[in-house]
Design a protein around this motif. Structure first.
Motif, PDB file in Angstrom:
ATOM      1  N   VAL A 195       0.040  -1.897   8.805  1.00 29.38           N
ATOM      2  CA  VAL A 195       0.850  -1.847   7.593  1.00 29.38           C
ATOM      3  C   VAL A 195       1.075  -0.380   7.253  1.00 29.38           C
ATOM      4  O   VAL A 195       0.116   0.371   7.042  1.00 29.38           O
ATOM      5  CB  VAL A 195       0.148  -2.599   6.439  1.00 29.38           C
ATOM      6  N   THR A 196       2.341   0.016   7.238  1.00 32.79           N
ATOM      7  CA  THR A 196       2.717   1.411   6.993  1.00 32.79           C
ATOM      8  C   THR A 196       3.336   1.547   5.609  1.00 32.79           C
ATOM      9  O   THR A 196       3.623   0.536   4.955  1.00 32.79           O
ATOM     10  CB  THR A 196       3.736   1.886   8.050  1.00 32.79           C
ATOM     11  N   PRO A 197       3.571   2.775   5.160  1.00 35.51           N
ATOM     12  CA  PRO A 197       4.245   2.935   3.864  1.00 35.51           C
ATOM     13  C   PRO A 197       5.638   2.305   3.815  1.00 35.51           C
ATOM     14  O   PRO A 197       6.139   2.010   2.735  1.00 35.51           O
ATOM     15  CB  PRO A 197       4.331   4.451   3.694  1.00 35.51           C
ATOM     16  N   SER A 198       6.258   2.046   4.964  1.00 33.44           N
ATOM     17  CA  SER A 198       7.597   1.443   4.956  1.00 33.44           C
ATOM     18  C   SER A 198       7.560  -0.082   5.093  1.00 33.44           C
ATOM     19  O   SER A 198       8.614  -0.721   5.065  1.00 33.44           O
ATOM     20  CB  SER A 198       8.465   2.044   6.064  1.00 33.44           C
ATOM     21  N   THR A 199       6.376  -0.686   5.221  1.00 39.16           N
ATOM     22  CA  THR A 199       6.288  -2.148   5.285  1.00 39.16           C
ATOM     23  C   THR A 199       6.723  -2.708   3.937  1.00 39.16           C
ATOM     24  O   THR A 199       6.247  -2.268   2.896  1.00 39.16           O
ATOM     25  CB  THR A 199       4.849  -2.607   5.596  1.00 39.16           C
ATOM     26  N   TYR A 200       7.627  -3.670   3.961  1.00 40.91           N
ATOM     27  CA  TYR A 200       8.139  -4.259   2.713  1.00 40.91           C
ATOM     28  C   TYR A 200       7.337  -5.511   2.379  1.00 40.91           C
ATOM     29  O   TYR A 200       7.217  -6.418   3.193  1.00 40.91           O
ATOM     30  CB  TYR A 200       9.625  -4.612   2.833  1.00 40.91           C
TER      31      TYR A 200
END
Length: 163
Positions: free
Chosen positions: A43-48
């Motif tokens: 899970v990255t900062p861009s995962t919605y």
């Protein structure tokens, strides 16, 4: 066009994931489906996260990832999460690429827009164009029994991923 694959199950562990930079900004979610299959989602900062839900151990979720990206050959498999949906009763959500006629790439759902359909970007701002030929998160209710099923969506989130 993103080729979305999904995995549905229960979150059994959440831990920090250290890719060597931005410590604390990446997480590893372990999801088990109850039939013996396990997947780790990065899970990255861009995962919605749909509805900006906080996910905890024990939650039932569906994680979506790009099925065309290469993955490392380890067990359990590890995918970069693009979208996470926390299960809620009476909630219908489809994450897919929709063509210019607003038919999903699997041919199972056709969208019929209404003036009440909210069409937004992931940051909550209005999307000002026609949502065809886009990767979409669709919140919808009742559908017809036709093939493809048809629905008037409540809300559409347009995924403008750059990678």
């Amino acid at each position: 066009m993103t080729n979305f694959y999904s995995f549905h199950g229960t979150v059994t562990a959440i831990s920090d994931f250290n890719p060597g930079f931005n410590r604390g900004c990446y997480k590893l979610f372990t999801v088990e489906n109850g039939r013996g299959s396990i997947v780790n989602f990065v899970v990255t900062p861009s995962t919605y996260f749909v509805d900006h839900e906080i996910i905890r151990v024990g939650d039932r979720v569906t994680g979506y990832f790009n099925g065309d990206l290469p993955v490392i050959l380890i067990y359990p498999p590890q995918y970069q999460a693009m979208v996470f949906v926390k299960d809620k009763p009476d909630q219908n959500i489809k994450v897919d690429h929709f063509d210019n006629q607003l038919v999903s790439s699997d041919g199972e759902l056709k969208l019929n827009l209404s003036p009440d359909t909210q069409i937004l970007l992931t940051n909550g701002q209005p999307f000002s164009r026609y949502p065809g030929n886009q990767d979409l998160i669709v919140h919808y209710g009742p559908t017809t029994r036709s093939i493809p099923a048809q629905t008037v969506p409540y809300r559409i989130i347009v995924l403008c991923f750059t990678s």
